[in-house]
Design a protein around this motif. Structure first.
Motif, PDB file in Angstrom:
ATOM      1  N   ASN A   3       0.830  -1.206   0.000  1.00 52.16           N
ATOM      2  CA  ASN A   3       0.000   0.000   0.000  1.00 52.16           C
ATOM      3  C   ASN A   3       0.860   1.249   0.000  1.00 52.16           C
ATOM      4  OD1 ASN A   3      -2.378  -1.425  -0.030  1.00 52.16           O
ATOM      5  ND2 ASN A   3      -2.612  -1.410   2.179  1.00 52.16           N
ATOM      6  N   ALA A   4       1.963   1.236   0.747  1.00 54.92           N
ATOM      7  CA  ALA A   4       2.863   2.390   0.777  1.00 54.92           C
ATOM      8  C   ALA A   4       3.468   2.620  -0.599  1.00 54.92           C
ATOM      9  CB  ALA A   4       3.960   2.182   1.821  1.00 54.92           C
ATOM     10  N   THR A   5       3.870   1.545  -1.262  1.00 57.42           N
ATOM     11  CA  THR A   5       4.435   1.658  -2.605  1.00 57.42           C
ATOM     12  C   THR A   5       3.397   2.202  -3.576  1.00 57.42           C
ATOM     13  OG1 THR A   5       5.904  -0.195  -2.148  1.00 57.42           O
ATOM     14  CG2 THR A   5       5.573   0.374  -4.456  1.00 57.42           C
ATOM     15  N   ALA A   6       2.179   1.709  -3.478  1.00 58.05           N
ATOM     16  CA  ALA A   6       1.109   2.179  -4.349  1.00 58.05           C
ATOM     17  C   ALA A   6       0.836   3.668  -4.119  1.00 58.05           C
ATOM     18  CB  ALA A   6      -0.163   1.362  -4.123  1.00 58.05           C
ATOM     19  N   GLU A   7       0.862   4.100  -2.865  1.00 54.13           N
ATOM     20  CA  GLU A   7       0.635   5.514  -2.558  1.00 54.13           C
ATOM     21  C   GLU A   7       1.752   6.391  -3.125  1.00 54.13           C
ATOM     22  OE1 GLU A   7      -1.938   7.271  -1.291  1.00 54.13           O
ATOM     23  OE2 GLU A   7      -2.981   5.352  -1.468  1.00 54.13           O
ATOM     24  N   ILE A   8       2.993   5.932  -3.015  1.00 53.48           N
ATOM     25  CA  ILE A   8       4.124   6.687  -3.572  1.00 53.48           C
ATOM     26  C   ILE A   8       3.949   6.830  -5.080  1.00 53.48           C
ATOM     27  CG2 ILE A   8       6.606   6.585  -4.049  1.00 53.48           C
ATOM     28  CD1 ILE A   8       6.896   5.242  -1.248  1.00 53.48           C
ATOM     29  N   LEU A   9       3.637   5.717  -5.751  1.00 54.38           N
ATOM     30  CA  LEU A   9       3.433   5.771  -7.206  1.00 54.38           C
ATOM     31  C   LEU A   9       2.259   6.666  -7.571  1.00 54.38           C
ATOM     32  CD1 LEU A   9       4.027   2.050  -8.172  1.00 54.38           C
ATOM     33  CD2 LEU A   9       5.452   4.011  -8.775  1.00 54.38           C
ATOM     34  N   LYS A  10       1.192   6.591  -6.790  1.00 57.07           N
ATOM     35  CA  LYS A  10       0.013   7.418  -7.058  1.00 57.07           C
ATOM     36  C   LYS A  10       0.362   8.896  -6.989  1.00 57.07           C
ATOM     37  CE  LYS A  10      -4.645   8.264  -5.364  1.00 57.07           C
ATOM     38  NZ  LYS A  10      -5.630   7.977  -4.337  1.00 57.07           N
ATOM     39  N   LYS A  11       1.103   9.291  -5.965  1.00 50.38           N
ATOM     40  CA  LYS A  11       1.480  10.698  -5.824  1.00 50.38           C
ATOM     41  C   LYS A  11       2.382  11.153  -6.962  1.00 50.38           C
ATOM     42  CE  LYS A  11       0.766  10.956  -0.907  1.00 50.38           C
ATOM     43  NZ  LYS A  11       1.269  11.183   0.409  1.00 50.38           N
ATOM     44  N   LYS A  12       3.309  10.290  -7.365  1.00 54.44           N
ATOM     45  CA  LYS A  12       4.192  10.641  -8.481  1.00 54.44           C
ATOM     46  C   LYS A  12       3.401  10.783  -9.775  1.00 54.44           C
ATOM     47  CE  LYS A  12       8.424   8.615  -6.695  1.00 54.44           C
ATOM     48  NZ  LYS A  12       9.429   9.644  -6.773  1.00 54.44           N
ATOM     49  N   ILE A  13       2.496   9.838 -10.020  1.00 50.30           N
ATOM     50  CA  ILE A  13       1.701   9.863 -11.247  1.00 50.30           C
ATOM     51  C   ILE A  13       0.798  11.094 -11.288  1.00 50.30           C
ATOM     52  CG2 ILE A  13      -0.169   8.671 -12.468  1.00 50.30           C
ATOM     53  CD1 ILE A  13       1.202   6.028 -11.605  1.00 50.30           C
ATOM     54  N   GLU A  14       0.240  11.469 -10.142  1.00 52.41           N
ATOM     55  CA  GLU A  14      -0.644  12.633 -10.104  1.00 52.41           C
ATOM     56  C   GLU A  14       0.090  13.931 -10.466  1.00 52.41           C
ATOM     57  OE1 GLU A  14      -2.209  12.334  -6.142  1.00 52.41           O
ATOM     58  OE2 GLU A  14      -3.896  11.100  -6.789  1.00 52.41           O
ATOM     59  N   SER A  15       1.408  13.938 -10.310  1.00 53.04           N
ATOM     60  CA  SER A  15       2.168  15.156 -10.623  1.00 53.04           C
ATOM     61  C   SER A  15       2.635  15.203 -12.081  1.00 53.04           C
ATOM     62  CB  SER A  15       3.371  15.274  -9.687  1.00 53.04           C
ATOM     63  OG  SER A  15       4.329  14.269  -9.991  1.00 53.04           O
ATOM     64  N   PHE A  16       2.353  14.153 -12.863  1.00 52.64           N
ATOM     65  CA  PHE A  16       2.784  14.110 -14.263  1.00 52.64           C
ATOM     66  C   PHE A  16       2.043  15.154 -15.104  1.00 52.64           C
ATOM     67  CE2 PHE A  16       4.085   9.326 -14.457  1.00 52.64           C
ATOM     68  CZ  PHE A  16       5.184   9.601 -13.689  1.00 52.64           C
ATOM     69  N   HIS A  17       2.726  15.625 -16.126  1.00 54.40           N
ATOM     70  CA  HIS A  17       2.122  16.492 -17.139  1.00 54.40           C
ATOM     71  C   HIS A  17       1.066  15.647 -17.867  1.00 54.40           C
ATOM     72  CE1 HIS A  17       1.785  18.649 -20.955  1.00 54.40           C
ATOM     73  NE2 HIS A  17       2.153  19.720 -20.261  1.00 54.40           N
ATOM     74  N   PRO A  18      -0.054  16.255 -18.287  1.00 54.44           N
ATOM     75  CA  PRO A  18      -1.122  15.477 -18.944  1.00 54.44           C
ATOM     76  C   PRO A  18      -0.652  14.649 -20.138  1.00 54.44           C
ATOM     77  CG  PRO A  18      -1.922  17.663 -18.400  1.00 54.44           C
ATOM     78  CD  PRO A  18      -0.454  17.646 -18.077  1.00 54.44           C
ATOM     79  N   ASP A  19       0.282  15.171 -20.928  1.00 57.78           N
ATOM     80  CA  ASP A  19       0.778  14.404 -22.079  1.00 57.78           C
ATOM     81  C   ASP A  19       1.535  13.157 -21.626  1.00 57.78           C
ATOM     82  OD1 ASP A  19      -0.280  16.264 -23.817  1.00 57.78           O
ATOM     83  OD2 ASP A  19       1.614  17.350 -24.071  1.00 57.78           O
ATOM     84  N   LEU A  20       2.342  13.311 -20.590  1.00 59.42           N
ATOM     85  CA  LEU A  20       3.086  12.172 -20.058  1.00 59.42           C
ATOM     86  C   LEU A  20       2.133  11.156 -19.436  1.00 59.42           C
ATOM     87  CD1 LEU A  20       5.736  10.762 -19.453  1.00 59.42           C
ATOM     88  CD2 LEU A  20       5.948  12.177 -17.408  1.00 59.42           C
ATOM     89  N   LEU A  21       1.112  11.644 -18.776  1.00 56.96           N
ATOM     90  CA  LEU A  21       0.125  10.767 -18.166  1.00 56.96           C
ATOM     91  C   LEU A  21      -0.607   9.947 -19.232  1.00 56.96           C
ATOM     92  CD1 LEU A  21      -1.040   9.969 -15.466  1.00 56.96           C
ATOM     93  CD2 LEU A  21      -2.687  11.816 -15.690  1.00 56.96           C
ATOM     94  N   GLU A  22      -0.944  10.585 -20.342  1.00 54.34           N
ATOM     95  CA  GLU A  22      -1.617   9.875 -21.429  1.00 54.34           C
ATOM     96  C   GLU A  22      -0.701   8.803 -22.024  1.00 54.34           C
ATOM     97  OE1 GLU A  22      -3.557  10.804 -25.806  1.00 54.34           O
ATOM     98  OE2 GLU A  22      -3.306  12.455 -24.388  1.00 54.34           O
ATOM     99  N   THR A  23       0.567   9.130 -22.198  1.00 52.99           N
ATOM    100  CA  THR A  23       1.535   8.166 -22.722  1.00 52.99           C
ATOM    101  C   THR A  23       1.682   6.990 -21.769  1.00 52.99           C
ATOM    102  OG1 THR A  23       2.729   9.932 -23.863  1.00 52.99           O
ATOM    103  CG2 THR A  23       3.916   7.860 -23.493  1.00 52.99           C
ATOM    104  N   LEU A  24       1.776   7.272 -20.486  1.00 53.47           N
ATOM    105  CA  LEU A  24       1.889   6.211 -19.488  1.00 53.47           C
ATOM    106  C   LEU A  24       0.662   5.304 -19.527  1.00 53.47           C
ATOM    107  CD1 LEU A  24       3.337   4.861 -17.106  1.00 53.47           C
ATOM    108  CD2 LEU A  24       2.179   6.505 -15.613  1.00 53.47           C
ATOM    109  N   ALA A  25      -0.512   5.893 -19.655  1.00 53.47           N
ATOM    110  CA  ALA A  25      -1.742   5.107 -19.712  1.00 53.47           C
ATOM    111  C   ALA A  25      -1.729   4.166 -20.920  1.00 53.47           C
ATOM    112  CB  ALA A  25      -2.957   6.029 -19.774  1.00 53.47           C
ATOM    113  N   LYS A  26      -1.236   4.643 -22.062  1.00 57.34           N
ATOM    114  CA  LYS A  26      -1.160   3.804 -23.263  1.00 57.34           C
ATOM    115  C   LYS A  26      -0.180   2.653 -23.062  1.00 57.34           C
ATOM    116  CE  LYS A  26      -2.441   7.416 -26.508  1.00 57.34           C
ATOM    117  NZ  LYS A  26      -1.992   8.308 -27.596  1.00 57.34           N
ATOM    118  N   VAL A  27       0.960   2.933 -22.427  1.00 51.42           N
ATOM    119  CA  VAL A  27       1.954   1.886 -22.176  1.00 51.42           C
ATOM    120  C   VAL A  27       1.373   0.822 -21.258  1.00 51.42           C
ATOM    121  CG1 VAL A  27       4.173   1.419 -21.055  1.00 51.42           C
ATOM    122  CG2 VAL A  27       3.961   3.355 -22.605  1.00 51.42           C
ATOM    123  N   VAL A  28       0.721   1.252 -20.190  1.00 55.78           N
ATOM    124  CA  VAL A  28       0.131   0.303 -19.247  1.00 55.78           C
ATOM    125  C   VAL A  28      -0.944  -0.526 -19.932  1.00 55.78           C
ATOM    126  CG1 VAL A  28      -1.239   0.095 -17.136  1.00 55.78           C
ATOM    127  CG2 VAL A  28       0.717   1.648 -17.204  1.00 55.78           C
TER     128      VAL A  28
END
Length: 76
Positions: A3-28
């Motif tokens: 859960n701690a790892t998931a929270e760390i990743l969540k906080k990092k992902i929330e700070s991504f630029h929208p374009d980077l977030l969209e790219t990450l979503a496509k990769v996943v």
């Protein structure tokens, strides 16, 4: 710990630029859609055992890297 790892990743992902977030979503999404070979329960149990043993005895060598080529051949 998970859960701690998931929270760390969540906080990092929330700070991504929208374009980077969209790219990450496509990769996943591509990773989720890939056909993955089934890992035999024996192999999964062996890996989990090694991780647990190494966590309890950090001075020991975690020997995944010596056996990884054998696993890659099995699941290639």
């Amino acid at each position: 710990m998970m859960n701690a790892t998931a929270e760390i990743l969540k906080k990092k992902i929330e700070s991504f630029h929208p374009d980077l977030l969209e790219t990450l979503a496509k990769v996943v999404e591509k990773l989720e859609n890939r056909n993955r070979p089934t890992i035999l329960p024996f192999h999964r149990d062996e890996i989990l055992y090694r991780i647990q043993f190494h966590n309890e005895h950090p001075h020991t060598k975690l020997d995944f890297y010596e056996n990884i080529s054998e696993l890659e051949k099995l699941y290639a």
